[in-house]
Design a protein around this motif. Structure first.
Motif, PDB file in Angstrom:
ATOM      1  N   THR A   1      -6.782   5.991  -0.128  1.00 26.33           N
ATOM      2  CA  THR A   1      -5.490   6.128  -0.646  1.00 26.33           C
ATOM      3  C   THR A   1      -5.202   6.502  -1.957  1.00 26.33           C
ATOM      4  O   THR A   1      -4.476   7.315  -2.444  1.00 26.33           O
ATOM      5  CB  THR A   1      -4.523   4.834  -0.204  1.00 26.33           C
ATOM      6  OG1 THR A   1      -4.693   4.336   1.024  1.00 26.33           O
ATOM      7  CG2 THR A   1      -3.141   4.912  -0.743  1.00 26.33           C
ATOM      8  N   ASP A   2      -6.068   6.152  -2.933  1.00 27.32           N
ATOM      9  CA  ASP A   2      -6.276   6.354  -4.216  1.00 27.32           C
ATOM     10  C   ASP A   2      -6.728   7.854  -4.459  1.00 27.32           C
ATOM     11  O   ASP A   2      -5.979   8.589  -5.471  1.00 27.32           O
ATOM     12  CB  ASP A   2      -7.322   5.508  -4.882  1.00 27.32           C
ATOM     13  CG  ASP A   2      -6.968   4.208  -5.089  1.00 27.32           C
ATOM     14  OD1 ASP A   2      -5.724   3.774  -4.924  1.00 27.32           O
ATOM     15  OD2 ASP A   2      -7.837   3.154  -5.438  1.00 27.32           O
TER      16      ASP A   2
ATOM     17  N   GLN B   1      -9.654   3.012  -1.142  1.00 28.95           N
ATOM     18  CA  GLN B   1     -10.386   4.305  -1.920  1.00 28.95           C
ATOM     19  C   GLN B   1      -9.823   5.694  -1.328  1.00 28.95           C
ATOM     20  O   GLN B   1      -9.790   6.469  -2.071  1.00 28.95           O
ATOM     21  CB  GLN B   1     -11.761   4.130  -1.586  1.00 28.95           C
ATOM     22  CG  GLN B   1     -12.411   2.978  -2.232  1.00 28.95           C
ATOM     23  CD  GLN B   1     -13.884   3.108  -1.837  1.00 28.95           C
ATOM     24  OE1 GLN B   1     -14.489   4.227  -1.586  1.00 28.95           O
ATOM     25  NE2 GLN B   1     -14.763   2.031  -2.090  1.00 28.95           N
TER      26      GLN B   1
ATOM     27  N   GLY C   1      -4.015  10.687  -6.091  1.00 29.59           N
ATOM     28  CA  GLY C   1      -4.645  10.913  -7.499  1.00 29.59           C
ATOM     29  C   GLY C   1      -4.321  12.244  -7.950  1.00 29.59           C
ATOM     30  O   GLY C   1      -4.128  13.091  -7.026  1.00 29.59           O
TER      31      GLY C   1
ATOM     32  N   ARG D   1       2.995   4.442  -1.120  1.00 29.35           N
ATOM     33  CA  ARG D   1       2.841   5.315  -2.108  1.00 29.35           C
ATOM     34  C   ARG D   1       3.298   6.676  -1.822  1.00 29.35           C
ATOM     35  O   ARG D   1       3.221   7.114  -0.667  1.00 29.35           O
ATOM     36  CB  ARG D   1       1.564   5.410  -2.745  1.00 29.35           C
ATOM     37  CG  ARG D   1       0.836   4.133  -3.255  1.00 29.35           C
ATOM     38  CD  ARG D   1      -0.449   4.369  -4.115  1.00 29.35           C
ATOM     39  NE  ARG D   1      -1.365   3.459  -3.994  1.00 29.35           N
ATOM     40  CZ  ARG D   1      -2.546   3.693  -4.328  1.00 29.35           C
ATOM     41  NH1 ARG D   1      -3.145   4.711  -5.148  1.00 29.35           N
ATOM     42  NH2 ARG D   1      -3.660   2.625  -4.324  1.00 29.35           N
TER      43      ARG D   1
ATOM     44  N   SER E   1       0.765  -1.405   0.277  1.00 31.47           N
ATOM     45  CA  SER E   1       0.050   0.109  -0.063  1.00 31.47           C
ATOM     46  C   SER E   1       0.827   1.384  -0.040  1.00 31.47           C
ATOM     47  O   SER E   1       0.128   2.324   0.073  1.00 31.47           O
ATOM     48  CB  SER E   1      -0.962   0.055   1.168  1.00 31.47           C
ATOM     49  OG  SER E   1      -0.280   0.136   2.278  1.00 31.47           O
TER      50      SER E   1
END
Length: 248
Positions: free
Chosen positions: A225-226, A223, A230, A95, A93
């Motif tokens: 984290t995205d 969701q 993003g 990032r 996970s």
């Protein structure tokens, strides 16, 4: 059934697992202001409630290692990687989130050009009557390292004063100190001060932050984290002093 943050609900007999609606997230103090603006939209978009635990970057991994429950964490990549290696975070996970420059805050309204050259920043620091910085934070450690690299430890450190997190920039706004060393995000978010200088990346003072999840986090956490990683947030983060970077 009442769900605790970061804990999966047990599956009822013959039923399915109910996903949690409350998540717990560690947030660095340096990005407190921008996260306070972003998270209500994240909550509205996901239907989740996110409890933010704000602390200095070095203290976030200590709290996680001490056993505090969490679903999402944000902190400096070396801390995140160590947590992953020791089983406190999910490596898949991990990032990059954003890079924040180290800045020098002065009192008043914005005036003229912001200094970015090492030589002119050195002159600014040498001439300051008093400089406040965060002693226990990543920004404070970066500042002390920069003084050493610039050969200023002997001349500037004597009039530099370590303070608690969130205090240096405010102390300049109140007139207690002439300058403060703080993340650019903090300077931009503090009323009464402006950035008068930004340390160049060549000095290695930038503060990187990455996002990761707990090994026990439910799938719905992805969701959040995205959204945080993003590109839709890029411009807003840049305006707040956060640049995107590649996690190496």
């Amino acid at each position: 059934m009442v769900l605790n943050p970061g804990v999966r609900a047990p599956a009822p007999p013959g039923g399915t697992i109910r996903m949690p609606t409350v998540l717990r997230m560690f947030v660095p103090a340096a990005i407190r202001a921008v996260m306070a603006r972003i998270m209500p939209r994240v909550e509205a978009g996901t239907g989740l409630r996110i409890l933010q635990e704000v602390d200095l970057n070095p203290l976030i991994p200590k709290r996680i290692r001490a056993g505090e429950p969490y679903d999402i964490g944000l902190t400096n990549p070396p801390y995140a990687k160590a947590l992953i290696e020791d089983g406190f975070a999910d490596g898949s996970s991990h990032r990059a989130f954003g890079r924040v420059s180290l800045a020098v805050a002065g009192q008043g309204a914005a005036q003229g050009r912001i200094m970015t050259e090492a030589a002119e920043i050195a002159a600014l620091l040498r001439g300051a009557r008093g400089i406040a910085y965060t002693g226990p934070g990543t920004s404070g450690r970066s500042y002390l390292d920069a003084l050493e690299r610039m050969g200023l430890s002997g001349s500037v450190l004597p009039h530099s004063h370590a303070m608690d997190g969130g205090v240096p920039a405010a102390s300049v706004a109140h007139g207690d100190y002439e300058l403060a060393i703080a993340p650019l995000t903090t300077v931009l978010a503090t009323p009464g001060v402006v950035p008068v200088a930004v340390f160049p990346e060549s000095l290695g003072t930038h503060i990187d932050m990455s996002v990761f999840q707990s090994v026990a986090s439910p799938e719905i956490v992805a969701q959040v984290t995205d959204i945080l990683t993003g590109h839709a947030l890029d411009d807003e983060l840049a305006a707040a002093g956060i640049a995107r970077f590649d996690l190496s």
